[in-house]
Design a protein around this motif. Structure first.
Motif, PDB file in Angstrom:
ATOM      1  N   GLY A 103      59.839 -15.373  65.501  1.00  0.00           N
ATOM      2  CA  GLY A 103      60.600 -14.452  66.313  1.00  0.00           C
ATOM      3  C   GLY A 103      60.118 -13.027  66.097  1.00  0.00           C
ATOM      4  O   GLY A 103      59.221 -12.772  65.287  1.00  0.00           O
ATOM      5  N   GLN A 104      60.727 -12.099  66.842  1.00  0.00           N
ATOM      6  CA  GLN A 104      60.329 -10.694  66.752  1.00  0.00           C
ATOM      7  C   GLN A 104      60.859 -10.020  65.501  1.00  0.00           C
ATOM      8  O   GLN A 104      60.423  -8.927  65.148  1.00  0.00           O
ATOM      9  N   GLY A 105      61.817 -10.644  64.859  1.00  0.00           N
ATOM     10  CA  GLY A 105      62.350 -10.069  63.638  1.00  0.00           C
ATOM     11  C   GLY A 105      63.588  -9.218  63.866  1.00  0.00           C
ATOM     12  O   GLY A 105      63.845  -8.726  64.963  1.00  0.00           O
ATOM     13  N   THR A 106      64.363  -9.078  62.797  1.00  0.00           N
ATOM     14  CA  THR A 106      65.497  -8.153  62.755  1.00  0.00           C
ATOM     15  C   THR A 106      65.173  -7.085  61.723  1.00  0.00           C
ATOM     16  O   THR A 106      64.948  -7.406  60.552  1.00  0.00           O
ATOM     17  N   ARG A 107      65.157  -5.845  62.165  1.00  0.00           N
ATOM     18  CA  ARG A 107      64.915  -4.725  61.229  1.00  0.00           C
ATOM     19  C   ARG A 107      66.261  -4.337  60.628  1.00  0.00           C
ATOM     20  O   ARG A 107      67.137  -3.819  61.329  1.00  0.00           O
ATOM     21  N   LEU A 108      66.436  -4.640  59.355  1.00  0.00           N
ATOM     22  CA  LEU A 108      67.701  -4.392  58.661  1.00  0.00           C
ATOM     23  C   LEU A 108      67.591  -3.154  57.786  1.00  0.00           C
ATOM     24  O   LEU A 108      66.646  -3.027  56.999  1.00  0.00           O
ATOM     25  N   THR A 109      68.574  -2.266  57.924  1.00  0.00           N
ATOM     26  CA  THR A 109      68.659  -1.095  57.061  1.00  0.00           C
ATOM     27  C   THR A 109      70.010  -1.111  56.375  1.00  0.00           C
ATOM     28  O   THR A 109      71.054  -1.173  57.054  1.00  0.00           O
ATOM     29  N   PRO A 134      68.835 -14.164  46.120  1.00  0.00           N
ATOM     30  CA  PRO A 134      70.184 -13.834  45.629  1.00  0.00           C
ATOM     31  C   PRO A 134      71.270 -14.407  46.528  1.00  0.00           C
ATOM     32  O   PRO A 134      71.086 -14.548  47.749  1.00  0.00           O
ATOM     33  N   SER A 135      72.405 -14.673  45.927  1.00  0.00           N
ATOM     34  CA  SER A 135      73.494 -15.332  46.664  1.00  0.00           C
ATOM     35  C   SER A 135      74.117 -14.449  47.729  1.00  0.00           C
ATOM     36  O   SER A 135      74.902 -14.935  48.550  1.00  0.00           O
ATOM     37  N   ARG A 136      73.777 -13.160  47.739  1.00  0.00           N
ATOM     38  CA  ARG A 136      74.301 -12.298  48.809  1.00  0.00           C
ATOM     39  C   ARG A 136      73.654 -12.637  50.156  1.00  0.00           C
ATOM     40  O   ARG A 136      74.080 -12.143  51.194  1.00  0.00           O
ATOM     41  N   PHE A 137      72.618 -13.473  50.127  1.00  0.00           N
ATOM     42  CA  PHE A 137      72.018 -14.027  51.347  1.00  0.00           C
ATOM     43  C   PHE A 137      72.422 -15.492  51.424  1.00  0.00           C
ATOM     44  O   PHE A 137      72.121 -16.274  50.516  1.00  0.00           O
ATOM     45  N   SER A 138      73.054 -15.867  52.529  1.00  0.00           N
ATOM     46  CA  SER A 138      73.545 -17.237  52.649  1.00  0.00           C
ATOM     47  C   SER A 138      73.078 -17.815  53.982  1.00  0.00           C
ATOM     48  O   SER A 138      73.524 -17.374  55.040  1.00  0.00           O
ATOM     49  N   PRO A 139      72.170 -18.798  53.964  1.00  0.00           N
ATOM     50  CA  PRO A 139      71.692 -19.359  55.230  1.00  0.00           C
ATOM     51  C   PRO A 139      72.623 -20.449  55.739  1.00  0.00           C
ATOM     52  O   PRO A 139      73.387 -21.060  54.976  1.00  0.00           O
ATOM     53  N   THR A 179      77.553  -7.742  50.866  1.00  0.00           N
ATOM     54  CA  THR A 179      77.351  -6.849  49.703  1.00  0.00           C
ATOM     55  C   THR A 179      75.869  -6.657  49.401  1.00  0.00           C
ATOM     56  O   THR A 179      75.397  -6.893  48.280  1.00  0.00           O
ATOM     57  N   LEU A 180      75.110  -6.270  50.414  1.00  0.00           N
ATOM     58  CA  LEU A 180      73.675  -6.067  50.222  1.00  0.00           C
ATOM     59  C   LEU A 180      73.396  -4.757  49.494  1.00  0.00           C
ATOM     60  O   LEU A 180      74.265  -3.878  49.388  1.00  0.00           O
ATOM     61  N   GLN A 181      72.168  -4.633  49.016  1.00  0.00           N
ATOM     62  CA  GLN A 181      71.690  -3.454  48.324  1.00  0.00           C
ATOM     63  C   GLN A 181      70.661  -2.733  49.194  1.00  0.00           C
ATOM     64  O   GLN A 181      70.018  -3.359  50.054  1.00  0.00           O
ATOM     65  N   PRO A 182      70.449  -1.454  48.959  1.00  0.00           N
ATOM     66  CA  PRO A 182      69.441  -0.730  49.764  1.00  0.00           C
ATOM     67  C   PRO A 182      68.062  -1.382  49.716  1.00  0.00           C
ATOM     68  O   PRO A 182      67.334  -1.349  50.726  1.00  0.00           O
ATOM     69  N   GLU A 183      67.710  -1.996  48.587  1.00  0.00           N
ATOM     70  CA  GLU A 183      66.375  -2.631  48.496  1.00  0.00           C
ATOM     71  C   GLU A 183      66.262  -3.883  49.353  1.00  0.00           C
ATOM     72  O   GLU A 183      65.164  -4.457  49.483  1.00  0.00           O
ATOM     73  N   VAL A 237      72.029  -1.838  61.163  1.00  0.00           N
ATOM     74  CA  VAL A 237      72.316  -0.926  60.063  1.00  0.00           C
ATOM     75  C   VAL A 237      73.664  -1.327  59.496  1.00  0.00           C
ATOM     76  O   VAL A 237      74.626  -1.467  60.241  1.00  0.00           O
ATOM     77  N   MET A 238      73.719  -1.553  58.198  1.00  0.00           N
ATOM     78  CA  MET A 238      74.976  -1.968  57.599  1.00  0.00           C
ATOM     79  C   MET A 238      75.198  -1.294  56.253  1.00  0.00           C
ATOM     80  O   MET A 238      74.232  -0.956  55.541  1.00  0.00           O
ATOM     81  N   GLY A 239      76.461  -1.086  55.935  1.00  0.00           N
ATOM     82  CA  GLY A 239      76.823  -0.544  54.643  1.00  0.00           C
ATOM     83  C   GLY A 239      76.821  -1.625  53.584  1.00  0.00           C
ATOM     84  O   GLY A 239      76.791  -2.825  53.899  1.00  0.00           O
ATOM     85  N   MET A 240      76.838  -1.209  52.335  1.00  0.00           N
ATOM     86  CA  MET A 240      76.728  -2.169  51.237  1.00  0.00           C
ATOM     87  C   MET A 240      77.940  -3.072  51.123  1.00  0.00           C
ATOM     88  O   MET A 240      77.869  -4.142  50.516  1.00  0.00           O
ATOM     89  N   THR A 241      79.060  -2.678  51.723  1.00  0.00           N
ATOM     90  CA  THR A 241      80.252  -3.524  51.628  1.00  0.00           C
ATOM     91  C   THR A 241      80.472  -4.374  52.878  1.00  0.00           C
ATOM     92  O   THR A 241      81.423  -5.146  52.949  1.00  0.00           O
ATOM     93  N   ASN A 242      79.619  -4.218  53.867  1.00  0.00           N
ATOM     94  CA  ASN A 242      79.782  -4.962  55.121  1.00  0.00           C
ATOM     95  C   ASN A 242      79.382  -6.424  54.967  1.00  0.00           C
ATOM     96  O   ASN A 242      78.646  -6.808  54.054  1.00  0.00           O
TER      97      ASN A 242
END
Lengths: 113, 112
Positions: free
Chosen positions: A105-111, A61-66, A80-84, A12-17
């Motif tokens: 993998g089992q996955g990461t559930r991100l909120t 989007p560039s807010r995801f960086s592999p 700087t993720l968004q709720p969507e 669980v992360m905030g939009m500014t994390n």
């Protein structure tokens, strides 16, 4: 166990994390993938790495960086993720070539709050 | 262009009755085809794969699929459903690249 391990399982992360998802495989595979699975949507391929080089970036989007530092590890850096962006993020690996299956993998559930 | 179509978003069966999950594909090449299963809050597990050997492929948990080139189909079947088969099933095509193309999934419900 498929041989592909993702951590953390839940985040669980905030939009500014800023956070990172980690994926590790000990199968000797040379290709690794990030997928996004949202409710009521098809599985979306985000990134493909083959021999540690990014070979596909599906307009993510560039807010995801592999990052793929070696053939066994794959990261997804988030900022700087968004709720969507809340979703199940799946990592997979395969041995390059047309006929081999991918192991997930089992996955990461991100909120994102 | 390569694509895969799962014809049913939901399938409901009674325990002990046959299961049929339909999949059609489009590929310019001779593709590899896979079925994956996903139980709630889990990753995807490979059920079976077709890689241009035998057209009838047997997988885990009693599932099998038949590759029919003339119909461009790769339907998944099981003679007798079990409660533990309730899950989401994905048909996947892999053209001769590193890319996997997923269908939209079929949710299988099994009633007692």
């Amino acid at each position: 166990e498929t041989g592909v391990t993702q951590t953390p399982r839940h985040l669980v992360m905030g939009m500014t994390n800023k956070k990172s998802l980690k994926c590790e495989q000990h199968l000797g595979h040379n290709a690794m993938y990030w997928y996004k699975q949202s409710a009521k949507k098809p599985l979306e391929l985000m990134f493909v790495y083959s021999l540690e080089e990014r070979v596909e970036n599906n307009s993510v989007p560039s807010r995801f960086s592999p990052e793929c530092p070696n053939s066994s590890h794959l990261f997804l850096h988030l900022h700087t993720l968004q709720p969507e962006d809340s979703a199940l993020y799946l990592c997979a690996s395969s041995q390059g070539g047309g006929s081999t299956e991918a192991f997930f993998g089992q996955g990461t559930r991100l909120t994102v709050v | 262009a390569q694509s895969v179509t799962q014809l049913d978003s939901h399938v409901s069966v009674s325990e002990g009755t046959p299961v049929l999950l339909r999949c059609n594909y489009s590929s310019s090449y001779s593709p590899s085809l896979f079925w994956y299963v996903q139980h709630p809050n889990k990753g995807l597990q490979l059920l079976l794969k077709y890689t241009s050997a035998a057209t009838l492929v047997k997988g885990i948990n009693g599932f099998e699929a038949e590759f029919k080139k003339s119909e461009t189909s790769f339907h998944l079947t099981k003679p007798s459903a079990h409660m533990s088969d309730a899950a989401e099933y994905f048909c996947v095509v892999r053209p001769n690249t590193d890319k996997l193309i997923f269908g939209t999934g079929t949710r299988l419900q099994v009633f007692p």
